[in-house]
Every structure is written in C-alpha cells, then in structure tokens.
Design an enzyme around this catalytic site. Sequence first.
Site, PDB file in Angstrom:
ATOM      1  N   GLY A  48       0.840  -1.032  -0.042  1.00 25.06           N
ATOM      2  CA  GLY A  48      -0.092  -0.032  -0.002  1.00 25.06           C
ATOM      3  C   GLY A  48       0.724   1.408   0.119  1.00 25.06           C
ATOM      4  O   GLY A  48       0.513   2.269   0.628  1.00 25.06           O
ATOM      5  N   ALA A  49       1.807   1.294  -0.866  1.00 25.05           N
ATOM      6  CA  ALA A  49       3.027   2.313  -0.928  1.00 25.05           C
ATOM      7  C   ALA A  49       2.569   3.497  -1.712  1.00 25.05           C
ATOM      8  O   ALA A  49       3.307   4.249  -1.919  1.00 25.05           O
ATOM      9  CB  ALA A  49       4.336   1.740  -1.110  1.00 25.05           C
ATOM     10  N   ASN A  50       1.456   3.414  -2.347  1.00 21.91           N
ATOM     11  CA  ASN A  50       1.129   4.263  -3.325  1.00 21.91           C
ATOM     12  C   ASN A  50       0.128   5.599  -2.611  1.00 21.91           C
ATOM     13  O   ASN A  50      -0.106   6.570  -3.613  1.00 21.91           O
ATOM     14  CB  ASN A  50       0.297   3.783  -4.614  1.00 21.91           C
ATOM     15  CG  ASN A  50      -0.881   3.184  -4.407  1.00 21.91           C
ATOM     16  OD1 ASN A  50      -1.339   2.863  -3.050  1.00 21.91           O
ATOM     17  ND2 ASN A  50      -1.702   3.000  -5.244  1.00 21.91           N
ATOM     18  N   THR A  51      -0.067   5.806  -1.554  1.00 24.01           N
ATOM     19  CA  THR A  51      -0.781   6.822  -0.872  1.00 24.01           C
ATOM     20  C   THR A  51      -0.613   6.705   0.724  1.00 24.01           C
ATOM     21  O   THR A  51      -0.265   5.585   1.183  1.00 24.01           O
ATOM     22  CB  THR A  51      -2.234   6.311  -1.236  1.00 24.01           C
ATOM     23  OG1 THR A  51      -2.873   7.428  -0.962  1.00 24.01           O
ATOM     24  CG2 THR A  51      -2.919   5.319  -0.445  1.00 24.01           C
ATOM     25  N   GLY A  52      -0.965   8.007   1.113  1.00 24.65           N
ATOM     26  CA  GLY A  52      -1.013   7.889   2.496  1.00 24.65           C
ATOM     27  C   GLY A  52       0.321   7.573   3.329  1.00 24.65           C
ATOM     28  O   GLY A  52       1.364   8.009   2.922  1.00 24.65           O
ATOM     29  N   ILE A  53       0.262   6.898   4.457  1.00 21.54           N
ATOM     30  CA  ILE A  53       1.386   6.763   5.069  1.00 21.54           C
ATOM     31  C   ILE A  53       2.476   5.746   4.548  1.00 21.54           C
ATOM     32  O   ILE A  53       3.557   5.861   4.787  1.00 21.54           O
ATOM     33  CB  ILE A  53       1.216   6.229   6.835  1.00 21.54           C
ATOM     34  CG1 ILE A  53       0.515   5.022   6.823  1.00 21.54           C
ATOM     35  CG2 ILE A  53       0.166   7.610   7.363  1.00 21.54           C
ATOM     36  CD1 ILE A  53       0.210   4.431   8.295  1.00 21.54           C
ATOM     37  N   SER A 177      -3.804  -0.306  14.836  1.00 22.56           N
ATOM     38  CA  SER A 177      -4.358   0.751  15.074  1.00 22.56           C
ATOM     39  C   SER A 177      -4.726   0.534  16.575  1.00 22.56           C
ATOM     40  O   SER A 177      -4.860  -0.537  17.158  1.00 22.56           O
ATOM     41  CB  SER A 177      -5.665   0.884  14.274  1.00 22.56           C
ATOM     42  OG  SER A 177      -6.417   1.849  14.693  1.00 22.56           O
ATOM     43  N   TYR A 202     -13.651  -4.245  11.705  1.00 24.99           N
ATOM     44  CA  TYR A 202     -12.098  -3.236  11.432  1.00 24.99           C
ATOM     45  C   TYR A 202     -11.510  -3.375  12.826  1.00 24.99           C
ATOM     46  O   TYR A 202     -10.313  -3.859  12.553  1.00 24.99           O
ATOM     47  CB  TYR A 202     -12.582  -1.982  11.083  1.00 24.99           C
ATOM     48  CG  TYR A 202     -11.068  -1.018  11.096  1.00 24.99           C
ATOM     49  CD1 TYR A 202     -10.364  -1.245  10.126  1.00 24.99           C
ATOM     50  CD2 TYR A 202     -10.722  -0.076  12.067  1.00 24.99           C
ATOM     51  CE1 TYR A 202      -9.127  -0.503   9.985  1.00 24.99           C
ATOM     52  CE2 TYR A 202      -9.628   0.574  12.054  1.00 24.99           C
ATOM     53  CZ  TYR A 202      -8.459   0.432  10.980  1.00 24.99           C
ATOM     54  OH  TYR A 202      -7.448   1.126  11.055  1.00 24.99           O
TER      55      TYR A 202
END
Length: 318
Positions: A48-53, A177, A202
């Site tokens: 998931g390295a294309n956005t956000g953190i 989280s 979640y």
Amino acid sequence: MALLLVLLGLSTLGGLVWLLLPAIRRYVAGGVCTSSARLDGKTALITGANTGIGKETAWDLARRGARVILACRDMNKAESVAAEITANTGNTDVVVCKLDLASTTSIRNLAARVNKEESALHILINNAGVMACPYWKTEDGFEMQIGVNHFGHFLLTYLLLDLLKRSAPARIVNVSSIMHKWGHINFDDLQSEKGYNGNSAYCQSKLANVLFTRELARRLHGSGVTANSLHPGVVRTKLTRHNSASRICIYFLYFIFKNSKQGAQTSIHCAVAEELNTVSGLYFSDCVPTAVGSCANDQQAASRLWDMSCRQLSIQWD
C-alpha cells in the site's frame, strides 16, 4: 443582552482556540523518528505504498538509500509515486510490484517474483488496509477486512519469511491501530457471516494484527528477524473513504488529525531505529512502546488465531 454575552463568550473561546492551535497541532503530530540511520544496501518492501502513510514511509526509506519495493494494487498510481520518489530523492532503485491483498493468487505471484528477483529483503512493512467497508468478500471468500488486513499480510509474511531470515538482521513491521483495543476475535464467526458491522470487523482485523505480531515474534526468537506492530495515530488518509462518520469527523476536526507524513513516523521508527535492532513483539505509538489492549495480551487467542489462519489459507507454518 444575553445574546451579546453568548456572542462575546464564543468569540473569546474562538480566539483562545486560535491562539492555542499551534500547540494543539504540535501535540497531535506526536512522535518523530529521529534516527539518521542509512539504509544503503538494504531492501524494503512496503504494501500500500502508493498513498497515505505507505507513500511517506517509502519516500523516507528511499531517501535513506534503500532499494524500495512498492507493492500496490493500483499500478498506475504506484508507477507515478515511484517516479515522484526518484525525482525528489535521487534514488533510482525504487520499483513497483503488483499486489492485491484481496487475492491469495496475487499475493503468491508477488512473493514468487520477490523470492526470484531479490537477493535479500531486510524490511517488510505490512501497511496496506481497508477500513469499515460494506460487507464485501475477497476473491477467496474471506470477509474483506479480515481478509485484507490480516489474512493477506499473514500469507505474504509466510511466503517471504525464508528470504527475510537469510537477510537477517531483518524487521517485520505490522501497521495496526489503537482500534484494536475495542476488538474481539469472533472465532465462531470470523468471516462475519452471521452478522456484520463494519466498525467491529475493522477492530477485529486490527486486533488480529497485534496478536499475529505477538505470536510471530515468539516464533522468530533467535532468528535475527524481529516483528513489531504499531498505531500510526489518527491520520487524514483515504482509509476512511468507506466510513461516513470518520469522514465527517476529519472534515470538522481537520486541524487536529495527523497528516500522512506525521502518521508515517512510527512505521519509519520501527523500520530503521538502531536501538530496535533486537527489539521484538512490542506495540508502538508515537515512536515509543505502548501498552496494548487486554485482548491483545491473550496468548491463547494468539495461538488459536495463528492455527485458524493457517487452516483458512491452507498452509503449514510451524
């Protein structure tokens, strides 16, 4: 007269908040990774390295000289981010790989490519996730949140573990989280087939992240590979796109939420801080070890979830 007093009171309160806003923002921003460690010769993979953190984490590790693998579902965005990182850091060793955590086939294909093409893997950051989405199922029939947030990263870690061990010292960083504290692993209905609540699912998946890390660290003791989990903070990212209440909160309380760079600090800290070379099995928040919720201290639940995960994924991980 009463109305005038109310207006004056609101004006005074507003002025006070405005004066305190810089201090509030600094407090909410939380801890900062202060390590100056270089990562030349090291390889890191971030989901998931294309956005956000995830993007901010990739950017930081590239700046430190690492070879960075962006494992992402949206290849167009990933290619754009890789080009952006290279242009701004001067690091040309940023590569993109296709990964859909809602598909075990995609996970296996990614792992096969990495195991074939990479001589080493020193840092695995399991960052990608989905939050409070409608009741969807993955390609393999798992409820989407437990499927992506837990099963997907569980399988990916399993498939890359031998490479990590050969590259030791190596680190596994699982992004969880604070919501894990309200989670409960429903072993009788892990897939929420008897009833679904997006927020509860979640929380369950984030608790699964912490329990997985706990058991993984125990099993990896003495291997040279560490595993830690973390809470990034309450961050303004696209993760909340399925949750109307969260989007409304962010809209009205925008100034007190972390931005992506601030939210990435604990991930970066767990990945690079020299003092964590042998630290394993802990949970971090704002770059410091933090107590987990009571359910996350349940060793029996951690072992049971491990065994159930292996059965669900048809793997044997002793």
